[in-house]
Design a protein around this motif. Sequence first.
Motif, short mmCIF file in Angstrom:
data_model
loop_
_atom_site.label_atom_id
_atom_site.label_comp_id
_atom_site.label_asym_id
_atom_site.label_seq_id
_atom_site.Cartn_x
_atom_site.Cartn_y
_atom_site.Cartn_z
N ALA A 130 8.48 8.99 -7.63
CA ALA A 130 8.53 10.45 -7.61
C ALA A 130 7.48 11.05 -8.53
CB ALA A 130 9.93 10.93 -8.03
N MET A 131 7.26 10.43 -9.68
CA MET A 131 6.31 10.99 -10.66
C MET A 131 4.86 10.84 -10.17
SD MET A 131 8.45 12.22 -12.59
CE MET A 131 7.30 12.97 -13.75
N VAL A 132 4.60 9.85 -9.35
CA VAL A 132 3.26 9.71 -8.76
C VAL A 132 3.01 10.87 -7.80
CG1 VAL A 132 1.83 8.33 -7.20
CG2 VAL A 132 3.12 7.21 -9.02
N PHE A 133 4.02 11.20 -7.01
CA PHE A 133 3.90 12.35 -6.11
C PHE A 133 3.75 13.65 -6.90
CE2 PHE A 133 5.94 9.62 -2.82
CZ PHE A 133 5.08 9.88 -1.77
N LEU A 134 4.45 13.73 -8.02
CA LEU A 134 4.44 14.96 -8.81
C LEU A 134 3.14 15.13 -9.59
CD1 LEU A 134 6.02 17.44 -9.93
CD2 LEU A 134 6.78 15.93 -11.80
N GLU A 135 2.77 14.11 -10.37
CA GLU A 135 1.67 14.25 -11.32
C GLU A 135 0.31 13.86 -10.75
OE1 GLU A 135 2.96 11.90 -14.60
OE2 GLU A 135 4.57 13.29 -15.19
N PHE A 136 0.27 12.81 -9.95
CA PHE A 136 -1.03 12.36 -9.43
C PHE A 136 -1.37 13.02 -8.09
CE2 PHE A 136 -3.90 9.38 -7.25
CZ PHE A 136 -4.90 9.27 -8.22
N CYS A 137 -0.41 13.03 -7.19
CA CYS A 137 -0.65 13.63 -5.86
C CYS A 137 -0.49 15.14 -5.87
CB CYS A 137 0.31 13.03 -4.83
SG CYS A 137 0.17 11.25 -4.62
N ARG A 138 0.21 15.66 -6.90
CA ARG A 138 0.47 17.10 -7.02
C ARG A 138 1.11 17.65 -5.73
NH1 ARG A 138 -1.37 18.98 -11.64
NH2 ARG A 138 -3.02 17.86 -12.77
N LEU A 139 2.15 16.95 -5.31
CA LEU A 139 2.83 17.33 -4.08
C LEU A 139 3.49 18.70 -4.18
CD1 LEU A 139 3.80 16.72 -1.22
CD2 LEU A 139 5.71 15.40 -2.21
N PHE A 145 0.81 -1.22 0.00
CA PHE A 145 0.00 0.00 0.00
C PHE A 145 0.85 1.27 0.00
CE2 PHE A 145 0.27 -1.13 4.55
CZ PHE A 145 0.65 0.07 5.13
N PHE A 146 2.16 1.14 0.30
CA PHE A 146 3.02 2.31 0.27
C PHE A 146 3.15 2.87 -1.16
CE2 PHE A 146 5.19 0.78 4.32
CZ PHE A 146 4.56 1.73 5.10
N SER A 147 2.98 2.01 -2.13
CA SER A 147 3.11 2.45 -3.52
C SER A 147 1.75 2.68 -4.19
CB SER A 147 3.90 1.41 -4.33
OG SER A 147 3.29 0.14 -4.26
N ASN A 148 0.67 2.57 -3.42
CA ASN A 148 -0.67 2.80 -3.94
C ASN A 148 -0.89 4.31 -4.09
OD1 ASN A 148 -3.54 3.38 -3.94
ND2 ASN A 148 -3.89 1.27 -3.31
N ARG A 149 -1.13 4.77 -5.31
CA ARG A 149 -1.19 6.21 -5.53
C ARG A 149 -2.40 6.87 -4.87
NH1 ARG A 149 -2.66 7.15 -11.92
NH2 ARG A 149 -4.69 6.11 -11.95
N LEU A 150 -3.51 6.12 -4.75
CA LEU A 150 -4.68 6.68 -4.07
C LEU A 150 -4.40 6.86 -2.58
CD1 LEU A 150 -7.56 4.65 -5.78
CD2 LEU A 150 -7.03 7.08 -6.10
N PHE A 151 -3.68 5.91 -2.05
CA PHE A 151 -3.31 5.99 -0.64
C PHE A 151 -2.38 7.18 -0.42
CE2 PHE A 151 -0.36 5.02 2.83
CZ PHE A 151 -1.24 4.76 3.87
#
Length: 391
Positions: free
Chosen positions: A332-341, A292-298
Motif C-alpha cells: 500500500a505504501m508503494v502505491f501511496l508514496e512512490f506511485c502517488r496513486l 513483477f507484481f511487486s516491482n514499484r517501477l512496474f
Amino acid sequence: MARISALLSLLLLFMTMTTASVERENKSSSAGLFWSTAKEEGDLSHNTGHADDSTAAAADDIDGGFSSLEGMLQWAIGHSDPVKLKEKAQDAQRLSPSELRQRQLEIKELMEKLKMPSDAQLMQIALDDLRNSSLSLEDRHRALQELLILVEPIDNANDMCKLGGLGVIIRELDHSDSDVRKISAWILGKASQNNPYVQKQVLELGALATLMKMVNSSSVDEATKAFYAVSALIRNNVAGQQLFFEEAGDKMLQDILSSPSVDIRLRRKAVFLVGDLAECQLENIDKAEMPFFSNRLFLKSVVDLTASSDLDLQEKALVAIKSLLQLKTTEAMVFLEFCRLGEALERMKKQLEDLMLEDDHREYVTDVESLRREVELTFQAKLENVRAVPT
C-alpha cells in the motif's frame, strides 16, 4: 449459382429416368414428376418463396458436399418451381435410354466437382501450400488468410495441431514479409484463445519468445497482432505466464506502458493484459505471485496511465490497478508514496467532473467515475489494513 443451376437441370432429368421407364412399361398417359401426395406438391410451391436463399440453405444442409445423389435431389426439388420441374420432366420423357444414361454420368461428374471439402481438408490444402518453398507471396498470403478464418472454431484449431500445422505457422513468423509474419501471429493468437490444448503445443514449440520479439516491430500492425498472440498464449495459463516472466515479459510490458510514443492500441492491450494477469493471480491464490507484481517501477508505469488523455486507456488502467491492489505482494505504501496513486485518483476525479459537463460522453464518463471510486475505496482499505498492523 451457374453450376447449381446446371446441376438442377441434370438432376431433374436423372430423376425422371426411373419414372419415364416405369411409365413407358405401364403405358401411362401421364408425364412429369411423380408426386407422392398433393400435400408434397403444395409444400414445394410454398418453398419457392425461399429460392433466393438456396445457396445459404445448401451450405447449412451439407458438410463436405451432399452425402448422396438422393440428398442432392431432395435439395434441388425443395428449391425449385414445381411448374418448371414438370416441364423438365416432360423434356426427359423425350430422351432415349442412352441419352438418359449420358445425363446420369454428367450428374455424377458434376456432383464430384461441387463437393465441398471439409474444414480439415481445406486446412491441409493451405498447410501443404505453405510447405511449398516456391509458393508465390500472393498465394502465401491467401493460404494464411484461409487458415485465419478456419482456425476460429476450437475444434478446427485442435485439428490444425493434429495436422502438424502449428509448426508450419510458427516457421512463417521468421518470413521476410511483414504481412506473412503478422497473419501468422494472428492465426496463432486465434487458435490459442481460451484453448489450453493449443496453448500447450505452441508454448512447447518455443513460439512465445519469437512473438515477444515481434512486439518490438516497427510495423504497428505486426506488433499488435504479435501482442495479441502473446496475450492469448498466456491468458489463464500459469505455465505460459511463468515462461512469459522468464522471457522478461514484465520489462516488455513496462516499456510499452511507460512510453508515450508507443501506439495507443498497443498500450491499451498491454494494460489490459496486466489487469488480466492480476485477475488470474487472484483466482489462483495457491500459486506464488509473479515477482513483477511487486516491482514499484512496474506499478508506477500502470498508475501513470491515469494521466493519459485517452479515456479508454485510463479506464483499462483503473481496472488493472483495482486488481493489483488486491494482491498480497503489492504494498500500500508503494502505491501511496512512490506511485502517488492518491494524487492520481484525485486528479482524474477533477478531469471526469469536467467531462461530465459534456453531453456526448456523459454516460461513459459516469461509468469510469464509478470505477475510479471503486479503486479509491480499495486503495483506502489497503492503507487501513497497513495502519491497523501494530508496529
